[in-house]
Design a protein around this motif. Structure first.
Motif, PDB file in Angstrom:
ATOM      1  N   GLU A  58      -6.220  15.811 -16.076  1.00 57.17           N
ATOM      2  CA  GLU A  58      -6.066  14.374 -15.852  1.00 57.17           C
ATOM      3  C   GLU A  58      -4.981  14.111 -14.812  1.00 57.17           C
ATOM      4  OE1 GLU A  58      -5.879  11.805 -19.253  1.00 57.17           O
ATOM      5  OE2 GLU A  58      -6.938  13.239 -20.534  1.00 57.17           O
ATOM      6  N   ALA A  59      -3.866  14.846 -14.898  1.00 55.28           N
ATOM      7  CA  ALA A  59      -2.765  14.643 -13.952  1.00 55.28           C
ATOM      8  C   ALA A  59      -3.202  14.964 -12.531  1.00 55.28           C
ATOM      9  CB  ALA A  59      -1.564  15.504 -14.348  1.00 55.28           C
ATOM     10  N   ARG A  60      -3.974  16.026 -12.369  1.00 54.83           N
ATOM     11  CA  ARG A  60      -4.429  16.400 -11.031  1.00 54.83           C
ATOM     12  C   ARG A  60      -5.335  15.320 -10.432  1.00 54.83           C
ATOM     13  NH1 ARG A  60      -3.526  18.063  -6.187  1.00 54.83           N
ATOM     14  NH2 ARG A  60      -5.128  19.378  -5.253  1.00 54.83           N
ATOM     15  N   MET A  61      -6.197  14.729 -11.249  1.00 52.13           N
ATOM     16  CA  MET A  61      -7.072  13.677 -10.733  1.00 52.13           C
ATOM     17  C   MET A  61      -6.260  12.454 -10.322  1.00 52.13           C
ATOM     18  SD  MET A  61      -9.907  12.573  -9.712  1.00 52.13           S
ATOM     19  CE  MET A  61     -10.863  14.043 -10.139  1.00 52.13           C
ATOM     20  N   ARG A  62      -5.251  12.105 -11.094  1.00 50.24           N
ATOM     21  CA  ARG A  62      -4.400  10.968 -10.688  1.00 50.24           C
ATOM     22  C   ARG A  62      -3.725  11.259  -9.357  1.00 50.24           C
ATOM     23  NH1 ARG A  62      -2.707  11.501 -16.191  1.00 50.24           N
ATOM     24  NH2 ARG A  62      -3.762   9.975 -17.549  1.00 50.24           N
ATOM     25  N   VAL A  65      -6.424  10.896  -6.451  1.00 50.48           N
ATOM     26  CA  VAL A  65      -6.832   9.541  -6.066  1.00 50.48           C
ATOM     27  C   VAL A  65      -5.723   8.845  -5.289  1.00 50.48           C
ATOM     28  CG1 VAL A  65      -8.499   9.331  -7.950  1.00 50.48           C
ATOM     29  CG2 VAL A  65      -6.166   8.500  -8.289  1.00 50.48           C
ATOM     30  N   ARG A  66      -4.457   9.217  -5.564  1.00 53.35           N
ATOM     31  CA  ARG A  66      -3.363   8.694  -4.740  1.00 53.35           C
ATOM     32  C   ARG A  66      -3.387   9.327  -3.355  1.00 53.35           C
ATOM     33  NH1 ARG A  66      -0.223   9.516  -9.505  1.00 53.35           N
ATOM     34  NH2 ARG A  66       0.665  11.410  -8.557  1.00 53.35           N
ATOM     35  N   GLN A  67      -3.585  10.641  -3.317  1.00 56.25           N
ATOM     36  CA  GLN A  67      -3.559  11.358  -2.049  1.00 56.25           C
ATOM     37  C   GLN A  67      -4.617  10.831  -1.091  1.00 56.25           C
ATOM     38  OE1 GLN A  67      -3.826  15.612  -2.436  1.00 56.25           O
ATOM     39  NE2 GLN A  67      -4.226  15.949  -0.268  1.00 56.25           N
ATOM     40  N   TYR A  68      -5.798  10.520  -1.602  1.00 52.50           N
ATOM     41  CA  TYR A  68      -6.898  10.086  -0.742  1.00 52.50           C
ATOM     42  C   TYR A  68      -7.126   8.576  -0.789  1.00 52.50           C
ATOM     43  CZ  TYR A  68      -7.667  15.003  -0.078  1.00 52.50           C
ATOM     44  OH  TYR A  68      -7.487  16.323   0.258  1.00 52.50           O
ATOM     45  N   ASN A  69      -6.139   7.858  -1.307  1.00 54.95           N
ATOM     46  CA  ASN A  69      -6.153   6.386  -1.272  1.00 54.95           C
ATOM     47  C   ASN A  69      -7.442   5.805  -1.839  1.00 54.95           C
ATOM     48  OD1 ASN A  69      -3.587   6.233   0.109  1.00 54.95           O
ATOM     49  ND2 ASN A  69      -4.650   6.852   1.970  1.00 54.95           N
ATOM     50  N   VAL A  70      -7.874   6.338  -2.964  1.00 51.75           N
ATOM     51  CA  VAL A  70      -9.082   5.834  -3.611  1.00 51.75           C
ATOM     52  C   VAL A  70      -8.767   4.499  -4.263  1.00 51.75           C
ATOM     53  CG1 VAL A  70     -10.848   6.304  -5.348  1.00 51.75           C
ATOM     54  CG2 VAL A  70      -9.875   8.193  -4.019  1.00 51.75           C
ATOM     55  N   THR A  71      -9.543   3.483  -3.931  1.00 49.07           N
ATOM     56  CA  THR A  71      -9.319   2.143  -4.477  1.00 49.07           C
ATOM     57  C   THR A  71     -10.468   1.661  -5.352  1.00 49.07           C
ATOM     58  OG1 THR A  71     -10.255   1.121  -2.492  1.00 49.07           O
ATOM     59  CG2 THR A  71      -7.863   1.477  -2.533  1.00 49.07           C
ATOM     60  N   ARG A  72     -11.589   2.379  -5.332  1.00 45.88           N
ATOM     61  CA  ARG A  72     -12.714   1.979  -6.184  1.00 45.88           C
ATOM     62  C   ARG A  72     -13.570   3.202  -6.487  1.00 45.88           C
ATOM     63  NH1 ARG A  72     -17.009  -1.365  -2.410  1.00 45.88           N
ATOM     64  NH2 ARG A  72     -18.409  -0.967  -4.162  1.00 45.88           N
TER      65      ARG A  72
END
Length: 351
Positions: A58-62, A65-72
């Motif tokens: 779970e921590a790696r996925m968080r 999504v920050r690293q690749y600026n996922v917004t949706r």
């Protein structure tokens, strides 16, 4: 669901244009570096996003999504319910509350599986069982390969869901941890011509010996094989799998050696593969149905700020190695940078 259409037929017709159309954004497919597991982030030119599997952390996925600026994220898809494929879907569902959760329909049997289902319920995300649907993401078509009938219901691997992503003549295929029993059944169900040639293909089961077979790869005919793998005690990827990819004439990319592998696809199907650690492949036209490449206009140069090296990737095992090389701090985008060295996620590794 705005901009995201479940399709049973191809709709629409050409509209006359009086002025040149502006260049559309590309399709972006990221084979995320989640260690020993799978996670593929698919972003359509129109913005719709699918997360196919989520890795085991779970921590790696968080962090990703920050690293690749996922917004949706509009849809999360579990190829099957093993922990190294669904654990990272939990924070993705909680953060983005996607409209749909695509799954194989088998009952929950593990704690992480039940946790994911609970999170889906809290997010009011609608479950969607794989039945062979086609998803339209603007001009991108995502065809769902449902598990064939007759697969043992107590074995998750052979009930994996596959995705075929098509855009402008480009094709990408990913099939989770499916084994020969399942791929042989798909070949009987659809025929070998339904699959290849494929420009980008995710290796089955992290390159396990019981994953890809010669018969399956003969039908898929991959140009590039993505091996999603991390440190493990299973021997993945096995030499037998790597030999199969080489015999198929494919270029092999590995997340354990190269970090996240990104494929950028233009509207005419031309695509380029790059890695988190700086390797950039040539821009290629999509494979034709015969497996031969069509003649297209001259390719564009490599994108700025990413320079391939004659010696291949730069890889630092840890921050001590970075400092010994005199490269500290490493900034995001520099050769050798990877998220695993940047623990606070600020874009500066080993400062």
């Amino acid at each position: 669901m705005k901009g995201f259409v479940l399709a049973t037929a191809l709709l629409g017709s050409a509209v006359a244009q009086t002025t040149p159309k502006p260049a559309s954004p590309p399709l972006v497919i990221r084979f995320l570096d989640v260690g020993q597991g799978d996670a593929v982030l698919i972003t359509a030119p129109t913005g719709e996003t699918i997360l196919y599997d989520g890795g085991r952390s779970e921590a790696r996925m968080r962090e990703l999504v920050r690293q690749y600026n996922v917004t949706r994220v509009d849809l999360v898809a579990a190829s099957h319910m093993d922990a190294d494929h669904i654990t990272g879907l939990v924070p993705a569902v909680a953060l983005f509350k996607p409209n749909y959760f695509l799954n194989n329909g088998l009952a929950a049997t593990t704690q992480i599986f039940q946790k994911l289902l609970n999170t889906v319920t809290l997010a009011k995300t609608q479950g969607m069982k794989a039945t062979g649907q086609t998803l339209n993401l603007g001009a991108v078509k995502v065809r769902i390969l449902a598990p064939p009938a007759g697969m043992p219901v107590n074995e998750q691997n052979v009930n994996s869901i596959g995705l075929m992503v098509e855009y402008g003549g480009f094709k990408a295929l990913m099939t989770g941890d499916s084994e020969a029993l399942q791929t042989n059944a798909w070949l009987k169900q659809f025929g070998g011509q339904a699959f290849g040639p494929v420009d980008v293909y995710k290796s089955i089961h992290h390159g396990a010996a019981n994953g890809d077979t010669r018969a399956w790869l003969a039908a898929v005919r991959p140009q590039n094989v993505m091996v999603s793998v991390g440190p493990n005690n299973y021997g993945h990827p096995t030499q037998s799998a790597l030999d199969l990819y080489k015999a198929a004439g494919a270029t092999t990319w590995r997340t354990d050696l190269q970090g996240t592998v990104t494929v950028i696809v233009q509207s005419d199907g031309r695509y380029q593969v790059s890695t988190e650690f700086g390797t950039v492949g040539p821009q290629r036209p999509p494979l034709s149905r015969s497996g031969k490449r069509p003649i297209l206009n001259p390719i564009t140069p490599n994108p700025p700020n990413v320079t391939p090296t004659s010696s291949g990737d730069v890889y630092y095992a840890n921050c001590d190695a970075v400092r010994s090389a005199g490269k500290s701090p490493l900034l995001r985008g520099q050769l050798g940078y990877r998220a695993g060295l940047d623990r606070d996620g600020d874009g500066r590794a080993c400062e």
